[in-house]
Design a protein around this motif. Structure first.
Motif, PDB file in Angstrom:
ATOM      1  N   LYS C  76       0.847  -1.159   0.017  1.00 41.00           N
ATOM      2  CA  LYS C  76       0.233   0.171   0.036  1.00 41.00           C
ATOM      3  C   LYS C  76       0.781   1.248  -0.002  1.00 41.00           C
ATOM      4  O   LYS C  76       1.890   1.319   0.800  1.00 41.00           O
ATOM      5  CB  LYS C  76      -0.761  -0.188   1.334  1.00 41.00           C
ATOM      6  CG  LYS C  76      -1.920  -1.004   1.296  1.00 41.00           C
ATOM      7  CD  LYS C  76      -3.221  -0.349   0.879  1.00 41.00           C
ATOM      8  CE  LYS C  76      -4.254  -1.559   0.956  1.00 41.00           C
ATOM      9  NZ  LYS C  76      -5.603  -0.962  -0.009  1.00 41.00           N
ATOM     10  N   SER C  81      -2.566   1.157  -4.277  1.00 40.62           N
ATOM     11  CA  SER C  81      -2.194  -0.112  -3.799  1.00 40.62           C
ATOM     12  C   SER C  81      -1.675  -0.846  -5.158  1.00 40.62           C
ATOM     13  O   SER C  81      -1.802  -0.470  -6.296  1.00 40.62           O
ATOM     14  CB  SER C  81      -3.781  -1.124  -3.888  1.00 40.62           C
ATOM     15  OG  SER C  81      -4.252  -0.676  -2.824  1.00 40.62           O
ATOM     16  N   ARG C 128     -16.433  -5.546  -4.458  1.00 39.80           N
ATOM     17  CA  ARG C 128     -16.203  -5.847  -3.079  1.00 39.80           C
ATOM     18  C   ARG C 128     -17.281  -6.639  -2.786  1.00 39.80           C
ATOM     19  O   ARG C 128     -18.388  -6.275  -2.415  1.00 39.80           O
ATOM     20  CB  ARG C 128     -15.951  -4.592  -2.270  1.00 39.80           C
ATOM     21  CG  ARG C 128     -15.386  -5.001  -0.938  1.00 39.80           C
ATOM     22  CD  ARG C 128     -14.773  -3.873  -0.413  1.00 39.80           C
ATOM     23  NE  ARG C 128     -13.443  -3.548  -1.008  1.00 39.80           N
ATOM     24  CZ  ARG C 128     -12.890  -2.279  -0.739  1.00 39.80           C
ATOM     25  NH1 ARG C 128     -13.182  -1.577   0.236  1.00 39.80           N
ATOM     26  NH2 ARG C 128     -11.886  -1.881  -1.290  1.00 39.80           N
ATOM     27  N   SER C 130     -18.253  -8.682   0.868  1.00 40.45           N
ATOM     28  CA  SER C 130     -17.942  -8.556   2.423  1.00 40.45           C
ATOM     29  C   SER C 130     -19.038  -9.219   3.196  1.00 40.45           C
ATOM     30  O   SER C 130     -20.267  -9.458   3.004  1.00 40.45           O
ATOM     31  CB  SER C 130     -17.992  -7.077   2.618  1.00 40.45           C
ATOM     32  OG  SER C 130     -17.082  -6.743   3.488  1.00 40.45           O
ATOM     33  N   THR C 153      -5.544 -10.978   4.532  1.00 41.20           N
ATOM     34  CA  THR C 153      -5.456  -9.656   4.253  1.00 41.20           C
ATOM     35  C   THR C 153      -4.080  -9.127   3.845  1.00 41.20           C
ATOM     36  O   THR C 153      -3.223  -9.412   4.310  1.00 41.20           O
ATOM     37  CB  THR C 153      -6.022  -8.887   5.383  1.00 41.20           C
ATOM     38  OG1 THR C 153      -7.138  -9.070   5.906  1.00 41.20           O
ATOM     39  CG2 THR C 153      -5.850  -7.333   5.039  1.00 41.20           C
ATOM     40  N   GLN C 170      -7.776  -9.830  -0.870  1.00 38.77           N
ATOM     41  CA  GLN C 170      -8.303  -9.820   0.543  1.00 38.77           C
ATOM     42  C   GLN C 170      -8.203  -8.380   1.262  1.00 38.77           C
ATOM     43  O   GLN C 170      -6.875  -7.923   1.530  1.00 38.77           O
ATOM     44  CB  GLN C 170      -8.047 -10.982   1.424  1.00 38.77           C
ATOM     45  CG  GLN C 170      -8.905 -10.697   2.844  1.00 38.77           C
ATOM     46  CD  GLN C 170      -8.847 -11.898   3.834  1.00 38.77           C
ATOM     47  OE1 GLN C 170      -8.097 -13.078   3.467  1.00 38.77           O
ATOM     48  NE2 GLN C 170      -8.988 -11.673   4.952  1.00 38.77           N
ATOM     49  N   VAL C 171      -9.041  -7.528   1.655  1.00 42.78           N
ATOM     50  CA  VAL C 171      -8.680  -6.071   2.000  1.00 42.78           C
ATOM     51  C   VAL C 171      -8.940  -6.072   3.399  1.00 42.78           C
ATOM     52  O   VAL C 171      -8.546  -5.026   3.833  1.00 42.78           O
ATOM     53  CB  VAL C 171      -9.589  -5.179   1.418  1.00 42.78           C
ATOM     54  CG1 VAL C 171      -9.075  -5.124  -0.355  1.00 42.78           C
ATOM     55  CG2 VAL C 171     -11.219  -5.367   1.354  1.00 42.78           C
ATOM     56  N   ASP C 172      -9.904  -6.766   4.170  1.00 43.93           N
ATOM     57  CA  ASP C 172      -9.717  -6.697   5.607  1.00 43.93           C
ATOM     58  C   ASP C 172     -10.136  -8.172   5.906  1.00 43.93           C
ATOM     59  O   ASP C 172     -10.526  -9.055   5.232  1.00 43.93           O
ATOM     60  CB  ASP C 172     -10.660  -5.739   5.991  1.00 43.93           C
ATOM     61  CG  ASP C 172     -12.194  -6.083   5.582  1.00 43.93           C
ATOM     62  OD1 ASP C 172     -12.680  -7.112   5.695  1.00 43.93           O
ATOM     63  OD2 ASP C 172     -12.835  -4.805   5.499  1.00 43.93           O
ATOM     64  N   ASP C 173     -10.463  -8.139   7.449  1.00 43.77           N
ATOM     65  CA  ASP C 173     -10.694  -9.467   7.955  1.00 43.77           C
ATOM     66  C   ASP C 173     -12.134  -9.933   8.079  1.00 43.77           C
ATOM     67  O   ASP C 173     -12.604 -10.762   8.838  1.00 43.77           O
ATOM     68  CB  ASP C 173      -9.825  -9.708   9.374  1.00 43.77           C
ATOM     69  CG  ASP C 173      -8.390  -9.562   8.966  1.00 43.77           C
ATOM     70  OD1 ASP C 173      -7.835  -9.712   7.908  1.00 43.77           O
ATOM     71  OD2 ASP C 173      -7.588  -9.303  10.105  1.00 43.77           O
ATOM     72  N   ALA C 174     -12.891  -8.931   7.622  1.00 44.53           N
ATOM     73  CA  ALA C 174     -14.429  -9.129   8.029  1.00 44.53           C
ATOM     74  C   ALA C 174     -15.034 -10.594   7.408  1.00 44.53           C
ATOM     75  O   ALA C 174     -15.807 -10.996   8.247  1.00 44.53           O
ATOM     76  CB  ALA C 174     -15.369  -7.983   7.050  1.00 44.53           C
ATOM     77  N   PRO C 175     -14.360 -11.218   6.585  1.00 44.55           N
ATOM     78  CA  PRO C 175     -13.438 -10.693   5.483  1.00 44.55           C
ATOM     79  C   PRO C 175     -14.105 -10.059   4.421  1.00 44.55           C
ATOM     80  O   PRO C 175     -15.272 -10.240   3.889  1.00 44.55           O
ATOM     81  CB  PRO C 175     -12.841 -12.083   5.003  1.00 44.55           C
ATOM     82  CG  PRO C 175     -13.964 -13.082   5.206  1.00 44.55           C
ATOM     83  CD  PRO C 175     -14.810 -12.623   6.107  1.00 44.55           C
ATOM     84  N   SER C 176     -13.296  -9.045   3.778  1.00 41.08           N
ATOM     85  CA  SER C 176     -13.724  -8.492   2.465  1.00 41.08           C
ATOM     86  C   SER C 176     -12.751  -8.601   1.412  1.00 41.08           C
ATOM     87  O   SER C 176     -11.623  -8.851   1.657  1.00 41.08           O
ATOM     88  CB  SER C 176     -13.714  -6.927   2.720  1.00 41.08           C
ATOM     89  OG  SER C 176     -14.701  -6.592   3.718  1.00 41.08           O
TER      90      SER C 176
END
Lengths: 416, 1002, 201, 93
Positions: C76, C81, C128, C130, C153, C170-176
């Motif tokens: 990042k 990105s 995206r 999520s 992520t 993977q952009v976050d642990d939501a996960p998204s």
């Protein structure tokens, strides 16, 4: 050898069927033969049969690594047709189709050749153009073929989904009414029985491990049962052609690929023809037992494992349901694979080789079954006379050097 | 409560009664029943008719191996044939019927076949039905086909949806019986990612029908405890109703999960799910199948496997009958006898073929008050639709005959055991090898080929204690193999073990008459009506390889794939050949273990998702305008835009004239585009195209043809030099991906020294191609700052400019032969551009045109289409395009092949133009061309028509064709025999319009 | 009037699903799952030799972040990105509209080297997905092992989702997850995802 | 479904790859020097061995890199994955 007929069946019923003879003799290898055929698949057995029948050469052995008819003969989807694009192919496959038409009677063995018609579907304008080209060429070659529009397709095979909303709607199709299916095992067994009756030795469970040559000429084969001398040798080992060629010291323009097929659980008659679609990539027919017999294209990688990858099956099923949504609740009963020799031009090689008196018949790709009697007929001629029959002259090995290929690829994304 | 249902016991929920219909009659069962257990509870044993002889058949097993009890379920879209009643979980309102019986299973006309059974021996159809020849298709085969197969085919579309899921794990455990549960727990404790799959509704396998205890608690409770323990591990996935059904290379396994079948039909949601598992290790714990004894008339309803009888009474609280006889060659049936007697069945006797019964099991049975008759066999069975009595006779010491006094015992069921066959299907599918264990009389795993281990009954370990131990060991070994540390070893669960006396293999139980004589039949494969006599006949006739035997007799080829019959068939063959079983061989098992619906295999690749439909950024506009689309590969392209009920030809005529006389627009976004950068870019193009590229000026465009190494045309397109080291290549729509793959291949593997980077920009650009004499006027309005004069912006050049406020690249290239500008903007502005062009174009009569008009216009100009004028057998020379093949470049892809003898022939098929003598006649594309007018087949052909259209511009038809020696046939007459008529055509040059190119240069 | 209609808004960027959603927001939910089309990000395809220090440094200088050389990883930068696509290929995702300036900056910084900078902003759509079952939804059509220990992520991959090639990250642990199909595959991919999500409704 | 270890992206399912036939058949440096028979050898003739096979794959759905795989054509077991255009045949067997 006792003749097969309903009368023989009734007669034997009274003696608890104890009187039936062996369908073929279990032969022990002799020291030498006029001709040794390597491979007791349909093509090899047909070659031996026609050597005996057409050329009076009966001092012949057919040597088989496993059990006769156990390679692609016993693993294919049994489609028989002769609707090939190029004149050379059409003539060869048509000869075969004509032999099939009388084969049950000729062999006195019911091979259940069922001329229920082969329908090749067209799903886009390019398919239509190609189908028209083929139909016209076949007609002028004197081979039956007709073009059906979408409505004609529906009439011929009512359970096909021809709705325009399908992802790849059916725009029409070519129909060869004389095409159909036969019982694959019966073809091998009937040929074996008839060849054996004419004096041919069939030697199973006898792997060829070497091809002995002297002075550029073949003199025999090394086998699991010892050396067997031969004045002439024919290699007819679909799947393993390169392996045998290597034993004889040359290479082939061939790659061996897995080809998979599957059957459903049996159901009452639901589809009374063979349906093939190159665009959505599947072909299907229904066996006399009621199983839907389904195939598609080859696996992309080379392999001798008689196994392919599962995604081929998944794709094939998507394609099947695209054409026949009513099959969704039927079930896959059994799937299997064979090994097919694929030539760069999707046409076979029936040819002399760099070794004198050694001949090879290979490269049938996915479509060898339909050619069984024709292939045997011309290969027998080639072996007996030392020169190709006019029908197989174009299928010599040298075409790869001259560039005179018979490219059935362009004509069929899936060549069967 | 149904007649044969015990008032207590079993795992059914008596508080939840369910009603169902079978063959039109209403019955009641309970939640937890299978259709089979519910039928038995109601005293229904006759459930079907056999394949060939239409013999009455009953329920034989309690699981996946069932050969007989096949039913059709439900109606309409939910109709499903060939289901095993033993695996159908009962739900309220279930409707099922028998197969292969008409008018009813009770009175079946087909049973008449039984009278001819002496004729219908193995392979009879190969020996007859050959004369007269025409009768095969007209008479015999239709009868055979109608007679074959029991089930109807579905006739309506399937309303259900299906799903697929990929999964990855350290350890996949196939089967949640005692061995599987132990293995799973050991793997879970080590922290492994574990999947446990079992085909049944509940975990436990054989333990669900077990009455003894484990670790001091009832087996079922132990199972529940294990399940709960496993469920507590976050990395463990438990999948009941999930059959591991295929084992493929590289430890890839297929599982079929039944999600809603047990709830009824029309439940919505996902019906069945296909799991595709990549497992690092696999523990096979798939249990074993009991096999029947092959005795005279062993197929009568009421005769079932002993283990099944035990399962019905223990697991479902259902008695298989009131009075039974147990017939066995091993100890396992004794347990069945004891449990059946305990739960209210009268067991008249245990008939044991073994000469003595002195083992611990026999003692246990005697202690339970059971009578054992040793050294005897069932020599005959009375009763057709239900067993009424059996005849017991002493066996000779060699087991070949029965003799002495015959004893008749009345009974309404018989529980049979011929021993157990480990379920080695998955092992065999994985490539593993088997060996025959003489002592156990079964095939057991011998050599593993993939990363798997067999544990428990499927490994030939047929006693509980051993299965638990093997399971635990397999679980520990599996985690070790994936690099995890097994948990500390704990004590194995304690079970009571009764030492078993050895099995006595008796592959054919002799009857009163020799096998094959008399009326009695010794069935081996009940589903396919294959008898011991059939196997002996096949062997006599030389069908001696196991595969020949299977194929000739059809043994093991039914929907059960011979789970209960294969070993018996093999053993009978071996006996007939007098050669030991291992040397006769074994059959290989093929996937799937049990059948999988096509719906599951297709998943969501059906309907609109059956394949990708690629669309351009302007697709919505085309749809709104009523375009008819053409499938080009995966793309949807507008084919033509009919107005007010126009036909294809009317619409295309209008579109063509609009372009020739005014201005038209085509969505050309689908063409492949490859961005080529690097100092060696021009050299790279020199090598892959047939013509030369080094001298192309910046901002200029050039047409190129690409061949394969065999010299045949592969693709074509226009490439533009954007900078000294920067090109943009276009490819045909269908070949875009293939061209990029091929170019990357050359760059990476043949010429890694070339400094070139390739990037696909196909999707980045939206392309509007504006063509026609008024194109300049229209583009001028859209790009007022751009000098469109011929000098400033000549044909075959590119400019960057603002068009309708958007930054665009404009290529002045033409596929129509008209003055033409291809305007490119990024895809996200494609629609904006398109709409702006139309807003401006209205006053110019701007006409959208589709691919058909494009084809006509280019044909008028003699431009080829790869894949239409070419088919993989055509060189640039064949196309008359010698000018595009450089003679100066030392090498390029395909060059060497041009000089091969056949490729260098001067009389090859060459591209020509054709004009029909009657200008109104349009040749069909694909028509064949002959030299002779007489169209009577067979006749030699010169070639075929590749393209053919009505040209509204010229007011006549035009065509292109590939014909032999075409170059030398100019101005001669050839013929197109069409069957109904033959059209004479003049051979001309393949350019029909504006051959000087005044218009596109204008 | 005519002039106004003739000039499109150069700043406006149509999403790949504008046909399906007719100007509305391309978004759908199923239980805990949300699927949305994100505004078209700037996309720059970058090619060059990462073992050439001059190349790596120049890129790092312009982007303000390291060039990811570990396979299947994302770095990042400020607004950027940088996704690893191959041993000599990266995808730079920028704020919508920022790609031109960034491209120019890169071209300038890399002058004289062998590299390729290509604006591919139109190439792919960005969706995206999520919610807790997102991993499972993807597993229906993607054969990658998406277990958090294998794909977390900050990781990305070029792979297949059903019949469409995608870039997955993977952009976050939501996960998204960001899912980037080729633009012409966007409608198919969307419909496929909607169908795969249906059981979580 | 084979599991193929892309040298760059790691292990992936076979469907992400395309097969490229026998490896180490270099395009002749000067095809014009070859006889028709030699050119045919290059174009069409393959060893097609039963057993160890060196073959080309490309990670088509991934990084688009070509690489070589040594795979047994009977067991389908992959013994080695390597990059490099012209590793001599016979090594590493």
């Amino acid at each position: 050898m006792g003749s097969y007929s309903v009368f023989a069946l009734v007669k034997n019923a009274f003696s608890h069927h104890a009187g039936w003879e062996r369908a073929w003799r279990d032969a022990a290898p002799k020291a030498e033969y006029d001709v040794v055929i390597i491979g007791a698949g349909g093509h090899g057995l047909a070659t031996a049969y026609y050597l005996a029948k057409e050329h009076g050469i009966t001092n012949v052995a057919v040597i088989e690594k496993g059990w006769l008819g156990g390679g692609n003969t016993g693993r294919n989807t049994t489609i028989i047709r002769s609707n090939y694009l190029w004149d050379e192919s059409a003539a060869l496959y048509e000869k075969s189709l004509q032999l099939y038409e009388g084969l049950s009677q000729d062999l006195n063995y019911n091979i259940m050749f069922s001329q229920r018609g082969v329908l090749n579907l067209a799903h886009n304008l390019s398919d239509v153009r190609e189908a028209q080209r083929r139909t016209n060429a076949l007609r002028l070659n004197g081979i039956d073929s007709e073009w059906l529009d979408a409505e004609g397709v529906r009439e011929f095979c009512p359970i096909l989904d021809i709705s325009r909303t399908a992802r790849y709607p059916v725009l029409g199709g070519t129909l060869q009414r004389r095409g159909g299916t036969a019982r694959h095992d019966a073809v091998a067994w009937g040929l074996a029985r008839a060849a054996s009756a004419r004096g041919v030795d069939i030697i199973q469970n006898c792997e060829v491990t070497g091809i002995r040559r002297a002075g550029g000429k073949v003199v025999g084969v090394e086998t699991a049962k010892g050396f067997i001398g031969a004045k002439k040798v024919g290699i007819v080992t679909a799947g393993h052609s390169s392996v045998l060629a290597q034993m004889a010291g040359f290479r082939l323009p061939i790659e061996s690929h897995p080809l998979q097929a599957l059957v459903s659980e049996p159901v009452k008659p639901v589809i009374d023809c063979v349906v093939m679609s190159n665009a959505v990539h599947v072909y299907v027919s229904q066996s006399d037992k009621g199983e839907l017999v389904i195939g598609a294209g080859i696996d992309t990688f080379t392999g001798y494992g008689q196994r392919g990858s599962f995604h081929m099956i998944e794709h094939q099923m998507g394609a099947l349901l695209e054409l026949f949504p009513v099959f969704s609740r039927l079930r896959m009963l059994r799937q299997w694979g064979g090994i097919v020799d694929v030539c760069p031009d999707a046409s076979p090689i029936i040819s002399k080789t760099p070794v004198d008196n050694l001949f090879i018949n290979c490269g049938w790709g996915t479509g060898g079954f339909k050619a069984t009697p024709g292939s045997g007929f011309v290969f027998a001629h080639t072996i007996a006379t030392g020169e190709p029959h006019p029908l197989n002259a174009p299928f010599a090995l040298d075409r790869f050097t001259t560039g005179h290929l018979i490219d059935e690829h362009g004509a069929a994304a899936v060549a069967h | 409560m149904a007649e044969f249902r015990n008032s207590s016991g079993g795992r059914i929920d008596r508080a939840r009664p369910l009603t169902f219909r079978f063959n039109g009659k209403r019955y009641q069962g309970f939640s937890g029943d299978t259709l089979a257990s519910a039928l038995l509870a109601n005293g229904v044993h006759l459930v079907g008719r056999s394949f060939k002889y239409h013999r009455p058949r009953g329920i034989v097993t309690a699981g996946a191996e069932e050969p007989n009890a096949l039913v059709q379920l439900e109606t309409g879209g939910y109709f499903e044939p060939n289901l095993r009643a033993t695996q159908v979980e009962l739900y309220d309102g279930l409707t099922a019927s028998s197969q292969n019986a008409w008018p009813s299973v009770d009175f079946d006309i087909g049973a008449i076949n039984g009278f001819f059974s002496k004729l219908f021996v193995a392979g009879f159809y190969y020996k007859t039905f050959m004369h007269p020849r025409s009768f095969w298709m007209r008479v015999y085969e239709p009868i055979i086909r109608r007679a074959a197969a029991g089930a109807r085919a579905p006739s309506e579309a399937d309303p259900d949806t299906y799903d697929k899921m990929h999964a990855h794990c350290d350890v996949l455990v196939a089967g949640a019986g005692p061995a599987g549960l132990m293995a799973a727990l050991e793997a879970a404790k080590a922290g492994a990612r574990v999947i446990v799959a079992d085909e049944q509704a509940e975990f436990g396998g054989s333990l669900l029908g077990e009455t003894s205890g484990i670790d001091g608690i009832p087996a079922a409770q132990w199972v529940e405890k294990m399940r709960a323990d496993l469920a507590a591990f976050p990395e463990v996935r438990l999948l009941p109703r999930t059959t591991v059904t295929g084992y493929y290379d590289h430890n890839y396994l297929i599982m079929a999960e039944r999600k809603t079948d047990h709830l009824g039909r029309g439940m919505g949601g996902v019906r069945q799910r296909l799991w595709k598992v990549r497992a690092k290790r696999v523990v096979l714990a798939t249990g074993a199948h009991e096999r029947p004894l092959v005795f005279a008339d062993n197929d009568r309803p009421g005769i079932m496997l002993a283990g099944a009888a035990r399962a019905y009474v223990n697991r479902y609280g259902v008695k298989p009958g009131n009075t039974g006889v147990v017939f066995t060659n091993n100890d396992s049936a004794y347990e069945a006898a004891i449990d059946l007697a305990k739960t209210g069945c009268r067991i008249e006797a245990i008939i044991d073929v073994r000469p003595q019964a002195t083992g611990a099991m026999a003692q246990k049975a005697r202690a339970a008050g059971l009578r054992i008759i040793c050294g005897a066999a069932i020599a005959g069975v009375e009763g057709a639709k239900r067993v009424k009595a059996v005849e017991i006779a002493p066996l000779s010491s060699d087991g070949e005959t029965v003799g002495g006094p015959v004893k008749r015992i009345e009974c309404d069921f018989v529980a049979v055991s011929g021993g157990w066959t480990p379920a080695v299907h998955l092992l065999s599918q994985s490539g593993g090898k088997l060996r025959f264990d003489e002592a156990k009389a079964c095939f057991v795993p011998n050599v593993s080929v993939q990363a798997e281990t067999s544990a428990g009954a499927c490994n030939g370990t047929l006693f509980l204690e051993g299965a638990l131990e093997e399971g635990a060991k397999a679980g520990r070994a599996a985690v070790e193999a994936v690099g995890l540390m097994p948990a500390q070893e704990s004590a194995l669960p304690k079970v009571e073990t009764v030492e078993a006396a050895p099995i006595h293999a008796l592959w054919i139980v002799p009857g009163k008459k020799p096998v094959g004589h008399g009326k009695a039949k010794h069935f081996v494969d009940a589903q396919n009506d294959v008898t011991a006599a059939d196997i002996m006949l096949a062997s006599r006739e030389g069908y001696r390889s196991v595969e020949h035997l299977k194929r000739y007799t059809t043994t093991g080829m039914g929907t059960d794939q011979g789970k209960t019959s294969n070993v018996n068939a093999l053993a009978i063959l071996s006996r007939t050949l007098s050669s030991p079983i291992p040397s006769v061989g074994t059959t290989t098992f093929r996937p799937p273990y049990t059948p999988v619906t096509y719906g599951t295999l297709a998943g969501r690749d059906v309907g609109e998702l059956s394949d990708v439909a690629r669309v351009t950024p302007m697709h919505g506009w085309h749809v709104a305008r009523g375009a008819v689309f053409e499938d080009v590969g995966q793309w949807k392209r507008p084919w033509y835009y009919p107005k007010d009920g126009e036909s294809l030809r009317e619409a295309v005529n209008r579109e063509c004239l609009a372009v020739r006389n005014g201005v038209g627009i085509l969505d050309a976004s689908t063409l492949g585009k490859i961005d080529i950068q690097g100092p060696d870019a021009a050299e790279f193009l020199n090598r892959v195209y047939t013509n030369a590229w080094s001298k192309l000026g910046i901002g200029r465009c050039r047409y190129g043809i690409m061949c394969k190494e065999d010299g045949m045309v592969f693709d074509d397109g226009v490439t533009t030099r954007l900078g000294e080291n920067h090109f943009l290549m276009t490819t045909t729509t269908g070949n875009a991906a293939a061209v990029l793959d091929r170019l990357e291949d050359y760059l990476q593997t043949e010429w890694p020294d070339l400094k070139v980077y390739l990037t696909s920009v196909t999707e980045h650009w939206a392309t509007a191609s504006i063509a026609g004499p008024k194109a300049r006027e229209l583009v001028g309005e859209l790009a007022p700052d751009l000098d469109l004069s011929n000098d400033a912006f000549p044909f075959m050049s590119m400019k960057e400019a603002t068009v309708a406020g958007l930054a665009a690249r404009i290529y002045r290239i033409s596929f129509t032969g008209e003055l033409s500008y291809e305007i490119n903007v990024p895809a996200y502005q494609g629609m904006a551009l398109w709409e702006a062009i139309f807003a401006a174009g209205e006053t110019h009569g701007l006409t959208p045109y589709g691919t058909e008009t494009m084809h006509v216009l280019r044909a008028e100009k003699g431009f080829i289409i790869v894949g239409q004028e070419t088919d993989g057998t055509v060189t640039p020379f064949d196309l008359g395009m010698d000018w595009i093949v450089s003679t100066k470049k030392p090498d390029f892809v395909g060059k060497r092949s041009f000089s091969r003898p056949d490729t260098a022939r001067t009389d090859r098929k060459q591209l020509v133009g054709l004009l029909t003598e009657d200008p109104e006649e349009v040749l069909p594309e694909g028509a064949q061309i002959t030299a002779d007018a007489d169209g009577t087949p067979p006749m030699p052909m010169l070639g075929h028509v590749t393209s053919s259209y009505w040209s509204a511009t010229l007011g006549r038809s035009i065509a292109m064709a590939l014909i032999a020696d075409g170059g030398n046939r100019q101005d001669t007459t050839v013929h197109a025999p069409l069957g109904v008529k033959t059209l004479a055509c003049k051979v001309v040059k393949p350019v029909f319009f504006d051959s000087e190119g005044a218009r596109l240069n204008g | 009037m005519a002039d106004a209609m003739m000039t499109a808004d150069a700043g406006e960027r149509a999403g790949a699903l504008s046909r399906l959603f007719q100007g509305g927001e391309a978004s759908t939910t199923a239980g805990p799952l949300t699927l949305s089309e994100m505004p078209v990000p700037g996309q720059i395809n970058l090619r060059g030799n990462p073992s050439d220090a001059a190349f790596a440094e120049a890129v790092a200088k312009v982007l303000g972040c390291r060039l990811p050389v570990a396979a299947n990883t994302v770095e990042k930068g400020g607004d950027f990105s940088l996704l690893w696509l191959g041993p000599d290929e990266w995808l730079v995702l920028t704020a919508p509209g920022a790609e031109a300036e960034l491209s120019a900056g890169l071209v300038e910084a890399l002058a004289g080297q062998h590299f390729a900078i290509t604006d591919v902003t139109g190439n792919r759509a960005l969706f995206r997905l999520s919610g807790t079952p997102a991993r499972e939804v993807l597993a229906k059509g993607c054969s990658l092992d998406l277990h958090p220990s294998r794909f977390a992520t900050g990781q990305c991959a070029q792979t297949l989702l059903a019949r469409s090639g995608i870039i997955l990250s993977q952009v976050d642990d939501a996960p998204s997850y960001d899912i980037l199909p080729r633009r012409s595959f966007a409608e198919y991919t969307w419909r496929w995802l909607e169908d795969a999500m249906a059981e979580y409704r | 479904m084979l599991l193929i270890e892309c040298p760059w992206c790691g292990p992936r399912d076979e469907i992400e790859f395309a097969y490229g036939g026998e490896a180490h058949i270099a395009r002749p440096a000067d095809p014009s020097k070859l006889s028709d028979a030699e050119w045919a050898e290059f174009l069409f003739f393959r060893s097609n061995p039963k057993g160890a096979h060196r073959e080309r794959w490309v990670h088509a759905a991934g990084c688009r890199r070509w690489f070589n795989v040594e795979r047994d054509t009977v067991s389908y077991r992959i013994s080695r994955v390597y990059t490099g255009a012209c590793e001599p045949v016979g090594e590493g067997q």
